[in-house]
Design a protein around this motif. Structure first.
Motif, PDB file in Angstrom:
ATOM      1  N   HIS A   1       0.850  -1.198   0.000  1.00  0.00           N
ATOM      2  CA  HIS A   1       0.000   0.000   0.000  1.00  0.00           C
ATOM      3  C   HIS A   1       0.884   1.246   0.000  1.00  0.00           C
ATOM      4  CE1 HIS A   1       1.286  -0.357   4.137  1.00  0.00           C
ATOM      5  NE2 HIS A   1       1.043   0.926   4.237  1.00  0.00           N
ATOM      6  N   ASP A   2       2.207   1.041   0.169  1.00  0.00           N
ATOM      7  CA  ASP A   2       3.122   2.145   0.446  1.00  0.00           C
ATOM      8  C   ASP A   2       3.898   2.518  -0.827  1.00  0.00           C
ATOM      9  OD1 ASP A   2       5.211   3.775   1.270  1.00  0.00           O
ATOM     10  OD2 ASP A   2       5.450   2.719   3.187  1.00  0.00           O
ATOM     11  N   LEU A   3       3.578   3.697  -1.355  1.00  0.00           N
ATOM     12  CA  LEU A   3       4.166   4.136  -2.616  1.00  0.00           C
ATOM     13  C   LEU A   3       5.693   4.289  -2.524  1.00  0.00           C
ATOM     14  CD1 LEU A   3       2.750   4.695  -5.267  1.00  0.00           C
ATOM     15  CD2 LEU A   3       2.631   7.098  -4.658  1.00  0.00           C
ATOM     16  N   ALA A   4       6.189   4.694  -1.357  1.00  0.00           N
ATOM     17  CA  ALA A   4       7.639   4.868  -1.193  1.00  0.00           C
ATOM     18  C   ALA A   4       8.349   3.516  -1.300  1.00  0.00           C
ATOM     19  CB  ALA A   4       7.944   5.532   0.148  1.00  0.00           C
ATOM     20  N   VAL A   5       7.756   2.504  -0.694  1.00  0.00           N
ATOM     21  CA  VAL A   5       8.313   1.146  -0.755  1.00  0.00           C
ATOM     22  C   VAL A   5       8.287   0.641  -2.198  1.00  0.00           C
ATOM     23  CG1 VAL A   5       7.813  -1.255  -0.126  1.00  0.00           C
ATOM     24  CG2 VAL A   5       7.818   0.519   1.634  1.00  0.00           C
ATOM     25  N   ILE A   6       7.140   0.843  -2.854  1.00  0.00           N
ATOM     26  CA  ILE A   6       6.962   0.397  -4.245  1.00  0.00           C
ATOM     27  C   ILE A   6       8.006   1.054  -5.159  1.00  0.00           C
ATOM     28  CG2 ILE A   6       5.390   0.729  -6.221  1.00  0.00           C
ATOM     29  CD1 ILE A   6       4.488  -1.600  -4.591  1.00  0.00           C
ATOM     30  N   ARG A   7       8.210   2.355  -4.964  1.00  0.00           N
ATOM     31  CA  ARG A   7       9.165   3.094  -5.794  1.00  0.00           C
ATOM     32  C   ARG A   7      10.579   2.556  -5.619  1.00  0.00           C
ATOM     33  NH1 ARG A   7       8.085   9.062  -5.323  1.00  0.00           N
ATOM     34  NH2 ARG A   7       7.973   8.433  -3.165  1.00  0.00           N
ATOM     35  N   HIS A   8      10.899   2.165  -4.377  1.00  0.00           N
ATOM     36  CA  HIS A   8      12.240   1.696  -4.034  1.00  0.00           C
ATOM     37  C   HIS A   8      12.624   0.411  -4.791  1.00  0.00           C
ATOM     38  CE1 HIS A   8      15.518   1.851  -0.966  1.00  0.00           C
ATOM     39  NE2 HIS A   8      15.630   0.592  -1.296  1.00  0.00           N
ATOM     40  N   VAL A   9      11.657  -0.464  -5.029  1.00  0.00           N
ATOM     41  CA  VAL A   9      12.010  -1.783  -5.577  1.00  0.00           C
ATOM     42  C   VAL A   9      11.543  -2.053  -7.014  1.00  0.00           C
ATOM     43  CG1 VAL A   9      12.121  -2.948  -3.340  1.00  0.00           C
ATOM     44  CG2 VAL A   9       9.952  -2.873  -4.579  1.00  0.00           C
ATOM     45  N   SER A  10      10.558  -1.269  -7.515  1.00  0.00           N
ATOM     46  CA  SER A  10       9.878  -1.678  -8.748  1.00  0.00           C
ATOM     47  C   SER A  10      10.520  -1.144 -10.014  1.00  0.00           C
ATOM     48  CB  SER A  10       8.421  -1.210  -8.724  1.00  0.00           C
ATOM     49  OG  SER A  10       7.779  -1.647  -7.552  1.00  0.00           O
ATOM     50  N   HIS A  11      10.461  -1.945 -11.073  1.00  0.00           N
ATOM     51  CA  HIS A  11      10.779  -1.447 -12.407  1.00  0.00           C
ATOM     52  C   HIS A  11       9.537  -0.784 -13.006  1.00  0.00           C
ATOM     53  CE1 HIS A  11      13.710  -4.849 -11.923  1.00  0.00           C
ATOM     54  NE2 HIS A  11      14.504  -3.837 -12.222  1.00  0.00           N
TER      55      HIS A  11
END
Ligand SMILES: Nc1ncnc2c1ncn2[C@@H]1O[C@H](COP(=O)(O)OP(=O)(O)OP(=O)(O)O)[C@@H](O)[C@H]1O
Ligand SMILES: [Mg+2]
Length: 271
Positions: A208-218
């Motif tokens: 649910h956390d956009l910061a986490v998603i940004r950190h790992v996702s292509h």
């Protein structure tokens, strides 16, 4: 990029609970793909259907429509034997590092038993367990200890090692760092990225956390009430989102700077 997982027009309906409760559809035709060695982030608020997507991919819930393909094969309604074979290729890491490990087993047994079931000999399994512990940054003697002797972050490392054991091609990560403090979150995320670089594993990464998603996702897919509303590169979606829902999600993410926080609050009110 070679497509590893392809989810097309996926629909899932849960039965209603209680007397005359109506069943309700929670995924209304979700489509997404994950390439080999790629991380697709799926982000959306609580109740939007993220976990349900993961469950459908893992065969834990039966879709009412659509297909799930893995390496070109339709696995939407895979039977038990096929699922057991698929478990070598598709693994999972859940949110809760406290309930996902059997408290009565040592880390060595948690990691080693599935290997032995799959046909490894004891010494081969022991060697592989040492290798896995090393891969996730845990000390060698961890294998003699019980889950309760570890912190939340360390337990999540054990859960990651367990997922890595059969050398899968895809790991479904469902909020894998949401129960951890910020510093530990960053370390575990860096570990996942590092493991991907070394092994080429792909992640369907749910948070649910956009910061986490940004950190790992292509790439990132944004889900809102059971529909994917936007898919793009991580940079695109998290800095210049096109869909109004993603814009609201971005503005709702907390920031440290009070002036920026105020600017976002005002922008949010305009949307
Ligand atoms: N087993 C179930 N039976 C009935 N309804 C369910 C079941 N599991 C989930 N739901 C409902 O389906 C919807 C989607 O749930 P899901 O768990 O996929 O959301 P989520 O995006 O993972 O949320 P969260 O961020 O809180 O984990 C919600 O409305 C939820 O109440
Ligand atoms: Mg969930």
């Amino acid at each position: 990029m070679t497509t590893l997982l392809e989810v097309s027009d996926l629909r899932v309906t849960y039965p209603g609970r209680g007397f005359r409760a109506r069943s309700h559809e929670v995924l209304h035709g979700v489509s997404l793909t994950v390439g080999q060695s790629e991380t697709l982030g799926v982000v959306g608020e609580s109740g939007s259907g993220k976990t349900t997507i993961g469950r459908a991919v893992l065969g834990l819930v039966a879709p009412s429509g659509g297909t799930v393909r893995f390496q070109g094969n339709d696995i939407t309604r895979a039977g038990r034997a096929e699922r057991r074979a698929l478990a070598r290729d598709i693994q999972v890491v859940f949110q809760d590092p406290y309930s996902s490990l059997n408290p009565a087993l040592t880390i060595g047994d948690i990691l080693g038993e599935p290997l032995i079931v799959q046909g490894s000999g004891t010494s081969e399994a022991r060697r592989r367990v040492a290798e896995l512990l090393d891969q996730v940054g845990l000390p060698k003697d961890a294998s003699q200890r019980l889950p309760r002797e570890f912190s939340g972050g360390q337990r999540q490392r054990v859960a990651i090692a367990r997922a890595l054991a059969p050398a899968p091609r895809l790991i479904v990560c469902d909020e894998p760092v949401s129960a951890l403090d910020l510093t530990t979150q960053a370390r575990v995320l860096d570990l996942l990225v590092d493991i991907q670089r070394r092994t080429g594993v792909a992640y369907l990464f749910i948070s649910h956390d956009l910061a986490v998603i940004r950190h790992v996702s292509h790439r990132v897919s944004v889900i809102h009430r059971g529909d994917i509303v936007e898919t793009g590169t991580a940079g695109q979606v998290t800095t210049a989102p096109e869909h109004p829902y993603t814009q609201r999600l971005l503005l709702a993410a907390p920031v440290a700077d009070p002036a920026e926080q105020r600017r976002r609050r005002e922008a949010r009110q305009r949307l």
